[in-house]
Design an enzyme around this catalytic site. Structure first.
Site, PDB file in Angstrom:
ATOM      1  N   SER A  30      43.970  31.692  30.267  1.00 51.56           N
ATOM      2  CA  SER A  30      43.812  30.397  29.881  1.00 51.56           C
ATOM      3  C   SER A  30      42.797  29.898  28.973  1.00 51.56           C
ATOM      4  O   SER A  30      43.086  28.817  28.309  1.00 51.56           O
ATOM      5  CB  SER A  30      44.298  29.540  30.973  1.00 51.56           C
ATOM      6  N   GLY A  99      43.758  38.162  34.895  1.00 52.14           N
ATOM      7  CA  GLY A  99      45.030  38.284  34.151  1.00 52.14           C
ATOM      8  C   GLY A  99      45.798  39.736  33.960  1.00 52.14           C
ATOM      9  O   GLY A  99      46.663  39.612  33.357  1.00 52.14           O
ATOM     10  N   GLU A 105      40.318  44.811  27.844  1.00 51.12           N
ATOM     11  CA  GLU A 105      39.384  43.711  27.648  1.00 51.12           C
ATOM     12  C   GLU A 105      37.964  44.523  27.630  1.00 51.12           C
ATOM     13  O   GLU A 105      37.105  44.100  26.888  1.00 51.12           O
ATOM     14  CB  GLU A 105      39.460  42.350  28.736  1.00 51.12           C
TER      15      GLU A 105
HETATM   16  O1  DER Z   1      42.257  38.341  33.283  1.00 48.79           O
HETATM   17  C1  DER Z   1      41.041  38.103  32.734  1.00 48.79           C
HETATM   18  O2  DER Z   1      40.035  39.046  32.483  1.00 48.79           O
HETATM   19  C2  DER Z   1      40.888  36.737  32.139  1.00 48.79           C
HETATM   20  O3  DER Z   1      39.880  36.642  31.232  1.00 48.79           O
HETATM   21  C3  DER Z   1      40.287  35.960  33.452  1.00 48.79           C
HETATM   22  O4  DER Z   1      39.179  36.712  33.835  1.00 48.79           O
HETATM   23  C4  DER Z   1      40.214  34.538  33.060  1.00 48.79           C
HETATM   24  O5  DER Z   1      41.329  33.821  33.028  1.00 48.79           O
HETATM   25  P1  DER Z   1      41.351  32.342  32.989  1.00 48.79           P
HETATM   26  O6  DER Z   1      40.408  31.833  31.603  1.00 48.79           O
HETATM   27  O7  DER Z   1      42.803  31.863  32.682  1.00 48.79           O
HETATM   28  O8  DER Z   1      40.413  31.713  34.056  1.00 48.79           O
END
Ligand code: DER
Length: 225
Positions: A30, A99, A105
């Site tokens: 997000s 996520g 990533e």
């Molecule tokens: O899943 C992930 O790695 C996301 O980047 C998480 O670490 C952060 O998600 P958010 O920005 O919705 O808090």
């Protein structure tokens, strides 16, 4: 909630570092959502970049916005990746994977010259581990892999979605490991990834080059290590 605003201002500050001609890694979640939106806006104003997404979710968001995507076969390296995090400690070690996108990533982050982590202030912690550490494992023998994770001192929970095991973009499972607190993240990262069946985990050790924090009072801080 108002953390949306603090996520958005951190994301938009990070996008200021993107220059024409760059290959940009698009994070997942997000907070990264706002960076992708801002990149789309700047492309409409003439910004000339190509991007690589860290998840199917981010890929479809980028396509909907009209961001031109490339694959690793088209590029030598990524210039800058902008991505969120679930926790960041004082050494800038990071927990990601909330996520479920941690594997792609980390691959994109490792291919990037610069990794900018964008967070709202709640993510800043003195010690990692209150957030359950996501670990991506293959399905085969997952019960045994979970047992091995227990031996490292956590309570492993198989992540579920709609009452079925959550499946990552790579067809694997996610185990959320409740450590409570992680004293030695560098060592733990290695120990977890040694377990047969583990693909990778959400500890991003010594990978962040910059951390940008959005605060509820509307201010933004670019932390210096
Ligand atoms: O899943 C992930 O790695 C996301 O980047 C998480 O670490 C952060 O998600 P958010 O920005 O919705 O808090």
């Amino acid at each position: 909630g108002d953390d949306m605003e603090s996520k958005r201002i951190a994301a938009e500050r990070a996008v200021e570092y993107i220059e024409d001609g760059m290959i940009v890694g698009l994070g997942t979640g997000s907070t990264a959502y706002w960076a992708i939106q801002k990149i789309g806006e700047r492309m409409k104003e003439g910004l000339d970049i190509r991007a690589i997404a860290t998840s199917n979710q981010s890929e479809s968001l980028a396509k909907a916005i009209g961001i031109s995507l490339v694959s690793f076969s088209d590029i030598k390296a990524v210039d800058v990746t902008i991505d969120g995090a679930d926790e960041v400690d004082r050494q800038w070690n990071v927990i990601k994977g909330g996520g479920g996108a941690l594997l792609r990533e980390k691959i994109v982050a490792a291919a990037s010259k610069q990794l900018i982590i964008i967070i709202d202030e709640r993510k800043l912690v003195d010690r990692l581990g209150e957030f359950p550490l996501p670990v991506e494992i293959v399905q085969f023998g997952y019960e045994m892999t979970m047992h091995k994770l227990t031996e490292l001192g956590c309570r492993p929970i198989l992540r579920e979605k709609d009452k079925k095991p959550f499946m990552t973009d790579n067809g694997n499972y996610i185990i959320d490991c409740e450590f409570g607190s992680i004293e030695k993240p560098v060592e733990l990262h290695k120990e977890i990834n040694m377990i047969p069946g583990v693909v990778d985990n959400g500890l991003f050790i010594h990978m962040a080059d910059q951390v940008i924090v959005g605060f509820e009072d509307g201010s933004v801080k670019e932390l210096r290590r």
